[in-house]
Design a protein around this motif. Structure first.
Motif, PDB file in Angstrom:
ATOM      1  N   SER A 135       5.674  -0.383 -12.105  1.00  0.00           N
ATOM      2  CA  SER A 135       6.632   0.043 -11.080  1.00  0.00           C
ATOM      3  C   SER A 135       6.676  -0.917  -9.897  1.00  0.00           C
ATOM      4  N   GLY A 136       5.694  -1.858  -9.816  1.00  0.00           N
ATOM      5  CA  GLY A 136       5.613  -2.766  -8.685  1.00  0.00           C
ATOM      6  C   GLY A 136       4.616  -2.328  -7.633  1.00  0.00           C
ATOM      7  N   ASN A 137       4.138  -1.082  -7.717  1.00  0.00           N
ATOM      8  CA  ASN A 137       3.137  -0.596  -6.777  1.00  0.00           C
ATOM      9  C   ASN A 137       1.756  -1.147  -7.109  1.00  0.00           C
ATOM     10  N   ARG A 138       0.969  -1.368  -6.083  1.00  0.00           N
ATOM     11  CA  ARG A 138      -0.375  -1.893  -6.267  1.00  0.00           C
ATOM     12  C   ARG A 138      -1.420  -0.806  -6.018  1.00  0.00           C
ATOM     13  N   ILE A 139      -2.457  -0.806  -6.855  1.00  0.00           N
ATOM     14  CA  ILE A 139      -3.533   0.169  -6.708  1.00  0.00           C
ATOM     15  C   ILE A 139      -4.864  -0.567  -6.657  1.00  0.00           C
ATOM     16  N   LYS A 140      -5.846   0.079  -6.050  1.00  0.00           N
ATOM     17  CA  LYS A 140      -7.188  -0.488  -5.918  1.00  0.00           C
ATOM     18  C   LYS A 140      -8.154   0.366  -6.717  1.00  0.00           C
ATOM     19  N   GLN A 141      -8.955  -0.274  -7.573  1.00  0.00           N
ATOM     20  CA  GLN A 141      -9.907   0.443  -8.409  1.00  0.00           C
ATOM     21  C   GLN A 141     -11.317  -0.119  -8.192  1.00  0.00           C
ATOM     22  N   PRO A 142     -12.322   0.753  -7.994  1.00  0.00           N
ATOM     23  CA  PRO A 142     -13.703   0.269  -7.882  1.00  0.00           C
ATOM     24  C   PRO A 142     -14.202  -0.233  -9.237  1.00  0.00           C
ATOM     25  N   ILE A 143     -14.966  -1.305  -9.247  1.00  0.00           N
ATOM     26  CA  ILE A 143     -15.506  -1.879 -10.475  1.00  0.00           C
ATOM     27  C   ILE A 143     -16.969  -2.254 -10.256  1.00  0.00           C
ATOM     28  N   ASP A 144     -17.712  -2.353 -11.373  1.00  0.00           N
ATOM     29  CA  ASP A 144     -19.123  -2.746 -11.259  1.00  0.00           C
ATOM     30  C   ASP A 144     -19.245  -4.268 -11.275  1.00  0.00           C
ATOM     31  N   ASP A 145     -20.493  -4.756 -11.167  1.00  0.00           N
ATOM     32  CA  ASP A 145     -20.723  -6.202 -11.085  1.00  0.00           C
ATOM     33  C   ASP A 145     -20.285  -6.929 -12.352  1.00  0.00           C
ATOM     34  N   ASP A 146     -20.545  -6.312 -13.516  1.00  0.00           N
ATOM     35  CA  ASP A 146     -20.180  -6.964 -14.781  1.00  0.00           C
ATOM     36  C   ASP A 146     -18.671  -7.119 -14.900  1.00  0.00           C
ATOM     37  N   ARG A 147     -17.924  -6.081 -14.558  1.00  0.00           N
ATOM     38  CA  ARG A 147     -16.465  -6.181 -14.646  1.00  0.00           C
ATOM     39  C   ARG A 147     -15.928  -7.139 -13.586  1.00  0.00           C
ATOM     40  N   TYR A 148     -16.566  -7.172 -12.435  1.00  0.00           N
ATOM     41  CA  TYR A 148     -16.153  -8.132 -11.402  1.00  0.00           C
ATOM     42  C   TYR A 148     -16.220  -9.561 -11.937  1.00  0.00           C
ATOM     43  N   LYS A 149     -17.329  -9.894 -12.618  1.00  0.00           N
ATOM     44  CA  LYS A 149     -17.491 -11.246 -13.155  1.00  0.00           C
ATOM     45  C   LYS A 149     -16.479 -11.536 -14.256  1.00  0.00           C
ATOM     46  N   SER A 150     -16.183 -10.523 -15.098  1.00  0.00           N
ATOM     47  CA  SER A 150     -15.255 -10.742 -16.207  1.00  0.00           C
ATOM     48  C   SER A 150     -13.808 -10.856 -15.738  1.00  0.00           C
TER      49      SER A 150
ATOM     50  N   ARG B 199       0.843  -1.189   0.000  1.00  0.00           N
ATOM     51  CA  ARG B 199       0.000   0.000   0.000  1.00  0.00           C
ATOM     52  C   ARG B 199       0.881   1.244   0.000  1.00  0.00           C
ATOM     53  N   ASN B 200       0.412   2.292  -0.700  1.00  0.00           N
ATOM     54  CA  ASN B 200       1.234   3.476  -0.909  1.00  0.00           C
ATOM     55  C   ASN B 200       0.750   4.663  -0.091  1.00  0.00           C
ATOM     56  N   ASN B 201       1.706   5.397   0.457  1.00  0.00           N
ATOM     57  CA  ASN B 201       1.431   6.686   1.069  1.00  0.00           C
ATOM     58  C   ASN B 201       2.178   7.731   0.257  1.00  0.00           C
ATOM     59  N   VAL B 202       1.446   8.692  -0.327  1.00  0.00           N
ATOM     60  CA  VAL B 202       2.038   9.635  -1.275  1.00  0.00           C
ATOM     61  C   VAL B 202       2.059  11.035  -0.684  1.00  0.00           C
ATOM     62  N   GLN B 203       3.226  11.676  -0.734  1.00  0.00           N
ATOM     63  CA  GLN B 203       3.381  13.077  -0.330  1.00  0.00           C
ATOM     64  C   GLN B 203       3.798  13.875  -1.559  1.00  0.00           C
ATOM     65  N   LEU B 204       2.939  14.801  -2.014  1.00  0.00           N
ATOM     66  CA  LEU B 204       3.194  15.555  -3.237  1.00  0.00           C
ATOM     67  C   LEU B 204       3.981  16.828  -2.951  1.00  0.00           C
ATOM     68  N   SER B 205       4.852  17.188  -3.884  1.00  0.00           N
ATOM     69  CA  SER B 205       5.613  18.427  -3.766  1.00  0.00           C
ATOM     70  C   SER B 205       4.784  19.588  -4.301  1.00  0.00           C
ATOM     71  N   ALA B 206       5.296  20.799  -4.159  1.00  0.00           N
ATOM     72  CA  ALA B 206       4.659  21.965  -4.769  1.00  0.00           C
ATOM     73  C   ALA B 206       5.015  22.006  -6.258  1.00  0.00           C
ATOM     74  N   TRP B 207       4.240  22.753  -7.036  1.00  0.00           N
ATOM     75  CA  TRP B 207       4.538  22.924  -8.453  1.00  0.00           C
ATOM     76  C   TRP B 207       5.769  23.807  -8.618  1.00  0.00           C
ATOM     77  N   SER B 208       6.638  23.427  -9.559  1.00  0.00           N
ATOM     78  CA  SER B 208       7.844  24.217  -9.845  1.00  0.00           C
ATOM     79  C   SER B 208       7.999  24.359 -11.351  1.00  0.00           C
ATOM     80  N   THR B 209       8.435  25.540 -11.791  1.00  0.00           N
ATOM     81  CA  THR B 209       8.629  25.794 -13.218  1.00  0.00           C
ATOM     82  C   THR B 209       9.980  25.264 -13.661  1.00  0.00           C
TER      83      THR B 209
END
Length: 222
Positions: free
Chosen positions: A175-190, A116-126
Motif C-alpha cells: 500500500s506504500g505505508n511503512r511499518i517498524k518490526q522488532p528483530i533479533d540480532d541474527d535477523r538484523y545481520k541477515s 509514519r501512520n496514525n490509525v483511528q479504528l471504527s466500531a464493529w458493524s454487522t
C-alpha cells in the motif's frame, strides 16, 4: 477685469486637484496589491489543506465472526442481540433464532511526511448473517486472504537505552505505508544488506469493493 479675476481664483486649485488625484491613484494601487497578497496567501493555505487531505485514507481493517441471536422483528428488519444492532432480515429469521454474524471494522489512516501512520479504528458493524458458523467462515475466507510475497526493506537500525540494545526493521507494504518490526540480532545481520525480504501478509479486502484492500504484516516467511 472680472474674467481675469476668475482665472486667477481658479488657477491655484488646479495643482491641488492633481495632487489629490495622484494620492487617490496611489491608494488604489496599494489596495489592489494588498488584495493580491491576500489571494496568494489563501491559495497557499488551500493547497496545504489539500495536501493534508491527500494523506488521509480509509482502509478495510479486519473481520470477525460472532455468535448472536435474533431479537425484535421490525418490519423487514431485525435486531441482533446483545447489542440490538438493526439490520435487514434477509433470511426470514424468527425471534430467538441462533445466528452467526460477520462483522467488519475499517480504519482512518493518516500518513505523515515521514511515512509514519496514525490509525483511528471504527466500531464493529454487522454486514451479513449466516445460519451456520461454517458458512460464515467460508465467506470471511474470501475477505481475509493470507499471502506470502517479497516487499521492500527500507532498512534496519539499532537503538540503545540504559545499556540495552534493540533492533528494528522498517518495511514498506504494498500500500506504500511503512511499518517498524522488532528483530533479533541474527535477523538484523541477515537483513543488514538486503533490499527485499520475504514476508507473510494478510490482505484485508473491502466487502463492498473487493479490489480495494489493505495488507497487514503477519510474520517473516524465512
Amino acid at each position: 477685469m472680472a474674467r481675469n479675476r476668475n482665472r486667477e481664483n481658479r488657477s491655484p486649485r488646479t495643482p491641488w486637484r492633481l495632487a489629490a488625484g495622484l494620492i487617490l491613484t496611489m491608494l488604489a494601487m496599494l489596495l489592489l496589491n494588498a488584495c493580491s497578497d491576500n489571494e496568494s496567501s489563501v491559495f497557499h493555505t488551500n493547497s496545504s489543506s489539500e495536501e493534508a487531505l491527500d494523506n488521509v485514507a480509509r482502509v478495510p481493517w479486519d473481520y470477525r465472526i460472532v455468535e448472536s441471536s435474533v431479537g425484535d422483528l421490525i418490519g423487514s428488519d431485525m435486531t441482533i442481540l446483545p447489542d440490538n444492532e438493526l439490520i435487514p432480515n434477509d433470511e426470514n429469521y424468527a425471534t430467538g433464532d441462533k445466528i452467526w454474524a460477520l462483522q467488519y471494522m475499517d480504519a482512518e489512516m493518516t500518513t505523515d511526511t515521514n511515512q509514519r501512520n496514525n490509525v483511528q479504528l471504527s466500531a464493529w458493524s454487522t454486514i451479513k448473517t449466516f445460519k451456520t458458523q461454517a458458512d460464515a467462515k467460508k465467506d470471511m475466507a474470501n475477505l481475509k486472504v493470507p499471502v506470502t510475497t517479497e516487499i521492500d526493506l527500507v532498512g534496519v537500525y539499532k537503538t540503545q537505552y540504559q545499556d540495552k540494545t534493540r533492533n528494528f526493521a522498517v518495511l514498506e507494504l504494498p500500500s506504500g505505508n511503512r511499518i517498524k518490526q522488532p528483530i533479533d540480532d541474527d535477523r538484523y545481520k541477515s537483513l543488514e544488506k538486503k533490499k527485499k525480504v520475504s514476508v507473510k501478509l494478510e490482505e484485508i479486502h473491502d466487502f463492498a469493493d473487493y479490489d480495494s484492500a489493505y495488507a497487514k504484516f503477519r510474520g517473516w516467511a524465512s
